[in-house]
Scaffold this active site. Structure first.
Site, PDB file in Angstrom:
ATOM      1  N   HIS A  35       6.192  -0.710   5.156  1.00 25.77           N
ATOM      2  CA  HIS A  35       6.358  -0.746   3.690  1.00 25.77           C
ATOM      3  C   HIS A  35       5.040  -1.027   2.974  1.00 25.77           C
ATOM      4  O   HIS A  35       5.017  -1.625   1.905  1.00 25.77           O
ATOM      5  CB  HIS A  35       7.406  -1.798   3.273  1.00 25.77           C
ATOM      6  N   ARG A  36       3.942  -0.646   3.590  1.00 23.82           N
ATOM      7  CA  ARG A  36       2.608  -0.852   3.006  1.00 23.82           C
ATOM      8  C   ARG A  36       2.272  -2.322   2.800  1.00 23.82           C
ATOM      9  O   ARG A  36       1.382  -2.681   2.023  1.00 23.82           O
ATOM     10  CB  ARG A  36       2.433  -0.070   1.694  1.00 23.82           C
ATOM     11  N   LEU A  37       3.006  -3.216   3.455  1.00 22.07           N
ATOM     12  CA  LEU A  37       2.683  -4.647   3.357  1.00 22.07           C
ATOM     13  C   LEU A  37       1.657  -4.964   4.445  1.00 22.07           C
ATOM     14  O   LEU A  37       1.911  -5.742   5.359  1.00 22.07           O
ATOM     15  CB  LEU A  37       3.950  -5.500   3.526  1.00 22.07           C
ATOM     16  N   HIS A  38       0.527  -4.305   4.350  1.00 21.41           N
ATOM     17  CA  HIS A  38      -0.481  -4.406   5.398  1.00 21.41           C
ATOM     18  C   HIS A  38      -1.023  -5.826   5.477  1.00 21.41           C
ATOM     19  O   HIS A  38      -0.860  -6.620   4.553  1.00 21.41           O
ATOM     20  CB  HIS A  38      -1.622  -3.423   5.126  1.00 21.41           C
TER      21      HIS A  38
END
Ligand SMILES: Cc1cc2nc3c(=O)[nH]c(=O)nc-3n(C[C@H](O)[C@H](O)[C@H](O)COP(=O)(O)O)c2cc1C
Length: 192
Positions: free
Chosen positions: A170-173
């Site tokens: 979820h692009r929560l890198h």
């Protein structure tokens, strides 16, 4: 979780060596001379450890001129199949002549001759001129070991900051930033 960035780098680098199809030791090297203009190009990591990250090059090249003017650099590793990047920033020091000799001696003979034949970063009138110089060097060193040219050597980037970025759902890198603090490191997380 490793709290020593060199230990973490070792883990990630070992995984990259096992999984990357090509050149896991390739890293982008950014430099800027006294005019402030940034320049970036790929080089290969040839040694690393708590002292820093070592690459070798022609010391009469454009990057060497920039490092003379401003002895700082940034490195970037991007391991695409692992979806990870590592950023390293810090001051540069010269690799000793003895260490450069020892590494040069491990290179293949063609690479050794290439180091003599290349006037890196200088204009070249034709590919044939370069090939001719390579043949000249072959003759020059025929039947004997190729010594390290005086214009070829190494630099060590001594990290002041190292950042480890990894892909998360979820692009929560995740970004872990290590900053040198005296003899140790402080660690923080950054918004991705
Ligand atoms: C994957 C890859 C690895 C490279 N490794 C090196 C290296 O270890 N040393 C080097 O001097 N040039 C290396 N090069 C060439 C440099 O990117 C660059 O063209 C050259 O060093 C001249 O740069 P400069 O004119 O900015 O000094 C590599 C290029 C690629 C694409």
């Amino acid at each position: 979780m490793a709290s020593d960035p060199f230990q973490l780098f070792d883990e990630w680098f070992a995984e990259a060596q096992a999984s990357e199809p090509n050149d896991p030791s390739a890293m982008a090297l950014a430099t800027a001379g006294s005019d402030g203009q940034p320049h970036v190009r790929m080089v290969l990591l040839k040694a690393h450890g708590p002292d820093g990250f070592v690459f070798y090059t022609n010391r009469q090249s454009a990057k060497a001129d920039q490092l003379r003017e401003n002895p700082r650099a940034a490195l970037l590793f991007h391991w695409k199949s692992l979806r990870r990047q590592v950023r390293v920033e810090g001051e540069i020091e010269d690799v000793s002549g003895a260490e450069a000799d020892a590494y040069f001696a491990t290179r293949g003979r063609d690479s050794q001759l290439g180091a003599w034949a290349s006037d890196q970063s200088r204009p070249l009138d034709s590919r044939a001129t370069f090939e001719q110089r390579f043949e000249d060097m072959k003759r020059r060193f025929d039947g004997r070991d190729v010594p390290r040219p005086a214009h070829w050597g190494g630099y060590r980037v001594i990290p002041a900051r190292m950042e480890f970025w990894s892909d998360r759902p979820h692009r929560l890198h995740e970004r872990r930033l290590f900053t040198r603090a005296g003899d140790g490191w402080t660690e923080g997380l950054l918004y991705p």
